[in-house]
Design a protein around this motif. Structure first.
Motif, PDB file in Angstrom:
ATOM      1  N   PRO A  64       0.837  -1.203   0.000  1.00  0.00           N
ATOM      2  CA  PRO A  64       0.000   0.000   0.000  1.00  0.00           C
ATOM      3  C   PRO A  64       0.871   1.252   0.000  1.00  0.00           C
ATOM      4  CG  PRO A  64      -0.005  -1.026   2.171  1.00  0.00           C
ATOM      5  CD  PRO A  64       0.719  -1.959   1.255  1.00  0.00           C
ATOM      6  N   THR A  65       0.393   2.309  -0.631  1.00  0.00           N
ATOM      7  CA  THR A  65       1.117   3.586  -0.662  1.00  0.00           C
ATOM      8  C   THR A  65       0.333   4.685   0.040  1.00  0.00           C
ATOM      9  OG1 THR A  65       0.163   4.068  -2.845  1.00  0.00           O
ATOM     10  CG2 THR A  65       2.328   3.005  -2.797  1.00  0.00           C
ATOM     11  N   SER A  66      -0.808   4.309   0.629  1.00  0.00           N
ATOM     12  CA  SER A  66      -1.576   5.267   1.432  1.00  0.00           C
ATOM     13  C   SER A  66      -2.310   4.510   2.514  1.00  0.00           C
ATOM     14  CB  SER A  66      -2.597   6.015   0.559  1.00  0.00           C
ATOM     15  OG  SER A  66      -3.714   5.187   0.271  1.00  0.00           O
ATOM     16  N   ASP A  67      -2.710   5.212   3.571  1.00  0.00           N
ATOM     17  CA  ASP A  67      -3.681   4.667   4.501  1.00  0.00           C
ATOM     18  C   ASP A  67      -5.058   4.678   3.827  1.00  0.00           C
ATOM     19  OD1 ASP A  67      -1.612   4.570   6.295  1.00  0.00           O
ATOM     20  OD2 ASP A  67      -2.249   6.326   7.441  1.00  0.00           O
ATOM     21  N   ARG A  77     -14.569   4.591   0.366  1.00  0.00           N
ATOM     22  CA  ARG A  77     -13.231   4.584   0.952  1.00  0.00           C
ATOM     23  C   ARG A  77     -12.288   3.936  -0.052  1.00  0.00           C
ATOM     24  NH1 ARG A  77     -13.186   7.388   5.714  1.00  0.00           N
ATOM     25  NH2 ARG A  77     -11.485   6.088   6.478  1.00  0.00           N
ATOM     26  N   TYR A  78     -10.991   4.244   0.059  1.00  0.00           N
ATOM     27  CA  TYR A  78     -10.035   3.619  -0.854  1.00  0.00           C
ATOM     28  C   TYR A  78      -8.635   3.614  -0.253  1.00  0.00           C
ATOM     29  CZ  TYR A  78      -8.234   8.263  -2.204  1.00  0.00           C
ATOM     30  OH  TYR A  78      -7.661   9.507  -2.194  1.00  0.00           O
ATOM     31  N   ASN A  79      -7.834   2.691  -0.741  1.00  0.00           N
ATOM     32  CA  ASN A  79      -6.385   2.654  -0.505  1.00  0.00           C
ATOM     33  C   ASN A  79      -5.690   2.608  -1.855  1.00  0.00           C
ATOM     34  OD1 ASN A  79      -7.248   1.292   2.245  1.00  0.00           O
ATOM     35  ND2 ASN A  79      -5.095   1.832   2.479  1.00  0.00           N
ATOM     36  N   THR A  80      -4.549   3.270  -1.962  1.00  0.00           N
ATOM     37  CA  THR A  80      -3.715   3.124  -3.153  1.00  0.00           C
ATOM     38  C   THR A  80      -2.574   2.158  -2.844  1.00  0.00           C
ATOM     39  OG1 THR A  80      -2.328   5.024  -2.545  1.00  0.00           O
ATOM     40  CG2 THR A  80      -4.249   5.455  -3.945  1.00  0.00           C
ATOM     41  N   SER A  85      -5.346   0.306  -7.041  1.00  0.00           N
ATOM     42  CA  SER A  85      -6.148   0.830  -5.928  1.00  0.00           C
ATOM     43  C   SER A  85      -7.254  -0.164  -5.601  1.00  0.00           C
ATOM     44  CB  SER A  85      -6.784   2.175  -6.294  1.00  0.00           C
ATOM     45  OG  SER A  85      -5.830   3.112  -6.737  1.00  0.00           O
ATOM     46  N   ILE A  86      -7.800  -0.040  -4.391  1.00  0.00           N
ATOM     47  CA  ILE A  86      -9.030  -0.741  -4.034  1.00  0.00           C
ATOM     48  C   ILE A  86     -10.028   0.310  -3.562  1.00  0.00           C
ATOM     49  CG2 ILE A  86     -10.160  -2.411  -2.531  1.00  0.00           C
ATOM     50  CD1 ILE A  86      -7.580  -3.961  -2.366  1.00  0.00           C
ATOM     51  N   TRP A  98      -6.759  -1.596 -11.639  1.00  0.00           N
ATOM     52  CA  TRP A  98      -5.337  -1.468 -11.962  1.00  0.00           C
ATOM     53  C   TRP A  98      -5.136  -1.386 -13.468  1.00  0.00           C
ATOM     54  CZ3 TRP A  98      -6.043  -6.367  -9.032  1.00  0.00           C
ATOM     55  CH2 TRP A  98      -6.372  -7.443  -9.853  1.00  0.00           C
ATOM     56  N   GLY A  99      -3.899  -1.169 -13.866  1.00  0.00           N
ATOM     57  CA  GLY A  99      -3.510  -1.247 -15.267  1.00  0.00           C
ATOM     58  C   GLY A  99      -4.175  -0.223 -16.164  1.00  0.00           C
ATOM     59  N   ALA A 100      -4.354  -0.610 -17.430  1.00  0.00           N
ATOM     60  CA  ALA A 100      -4.917   0.300 -18.427  1.00  0.00           C
ATOM     61  C   ALA A 100      -6.340   0.709 -18.089  1.00  0.00           C
ATOM     62  CB  ALA A 100      -4.870  -0.353 -19.809  1.00  0.00           C
ATOM     63  N   ILE A 101      -7.092  -0.191 -17.472  1.00  0.00           N
ATOM     64  CA  ILE A 101      -8.474   0.140 -17.099  1.00  0.00           C
ATOM     65  C   ILE A 101      -8.477   1.215 -16.018  1.00  0.00           C
ATOM     66  CG2 ILE A 101     -10.527  -0.773 -15.920  1.00  0.00           C
ATOM     67  CD1 ILE A 101     -10.215  -3.319 -17.563  1.00  0.00           C
TER      68      ILE A 101
END
Length: 337
Positions: A64-67, A77-80, A85-86, A98-101
């Motif tokens: 993860p790159t964020s909380d 809500r999301y996390n990167t 990302s989710i 993720w990716g191109a989408i």
């Protein structure tokens, strides 16, 4: 006897209370998705469950790159992560992107854009190569060689595309986003099969027949000898279909020698319209035969029938004699009622 009975009741009650307490302690001891701090960032709840389902740090998302963060609209809500990302909402659940989408979704405005939140994980298409992901208001498609990147499909164009088999059908993958087409008073989108584009129009007004009001359709080009382009229009109000066949110079000169071959070449660029009855198809066959037979050339090089031969589904299925007799053609001019 009464003393023994009271003692038995007491011990049973105590045993039940102990069991209930033990159960409660057991449930509380293992939270469904307690926060974790992989790579130093907080991930919790359904987002953590999805992250672990995908392999955690060793999976496609990596660290993860964020909380966990709230989305600007307050719905989600999301996390990167290193690999994507989710995103989570109460109605869509936790979905990885993720990716191109993901890149295309970002370009459309993330969850605040026209697509809204993702409602599925990324899915593999039946061809085994392409990918798609569903969002609240459309679906994103990608293929390594056929789609020219990732493109969203939605609205009336998406409905028409779906009627012909989605990416596995006669139009193939989207190769562009929707773009404005002022000539059609609407939008257009390109697809991979047969150089086809699909379009939607809010209505072109008089004298545009089928597309006086809202309509959809498709058009394609080809290199067969007698036909260079075919356009198919369908009125959304009453279902009328209008097919515009654009002959080549050779088609104007020679297409009346074999009506079956001409009919086949008219559909070389585009699929035959779904929903046409046998009677409508028969009428349209006679219409193209009439147009090709009487496509005489004026001294200025133009043709009596104009640049295209219009085949209209609402015209009745008349007899061959009425359709082709020179006397009756002077009256109906291949546009009988």
């Amino acid at each position: 006897m009464r003393t023994r009975l009271h003692a038995a009741v007491f011990f049973r009650a105590a045993a039940c209370a102990f069991a209930v307490g033990l159960t409660a302690l057991t449930v509380q001891a293992v939270p469904a998705a307690a926060d974790e701090y992989p790579c130093g960032h907080q991930v919790g709840g359904d987002i953590l469950a999805k992250y672990n389902e995908l392999g955690g740090q060793g999976g496609v998302l990596g660290c993860p790159t964020s909380d966990e963060l709230p989305t600007p609209d307050g719905r989600g809500r999301y996390n990167t992560f290193d690999g994507g990302s989710i995103y989570w909402t109460a109605t869509t659940g936790a979905r990885p992107v993720w990716g191109a989408i993901r890149d295309k979704w970002a370009a459309t405005g993330w969850e605040a854009g026209k697509l809204g939140y993702p409602t599925s994980d990324e899915l593999t298409n039946p061809d085994g190569k392409g990918k798609r992901q569903q969002f609240e208001h459309g679906t994103m498609y990608w293929h390594p060689t056929l789609s020219n990147g990732a493109h969203p499909v939605w609205g009336k164009i998406g409905e028409l595309w779906g009627q012909y088999g989605w990416e596995g059908g006669e139009f193939g993958y989207p190769t562009s986003d929707e773009y404005t087409d002022s000539d059609y008073n609407g939008v257009r989108q390109n697809f991979s099969a047969r150089h086809i584009s699909l379009f939607w129009s809010a209505g072109r007004g008089e004298p545009n027949g089928t597309c006086i009001g809202e309509c959809v359709g498709y058009e394609g080009t080809t290199d067969v000898p007698w036909v260079k382009q075919t356009k198919v229009w369908k009125a959304l109000g009453n279902g009328d279909i209008d097919v515009m066949v654009y002959p080549t110079d050779k088609g104007f000169d020679d297409a009346d020698t074999n009506y079956n071959q001409l009919w086949d070449q008219a559909w070389a660029a585009v699929p035959y319209p779904k929903g046409l009855t046998d009677a409508q198809g028969s009428s349209m066959y006679k219409q193209i035969a009439c147009h090709s037979r009487y496509a005489y050339q004026w001294p200025d090089g133009s043709h009596v029938t104009g640049d295209s031969w219009d085949l209209e589904s609402w015209r009745p299925d008349v007899s061959w004699d009425y359709a082709m007799n020179p006397v009756t053609v002077l009256i109906h001019q291949c546009n009988w009622t």
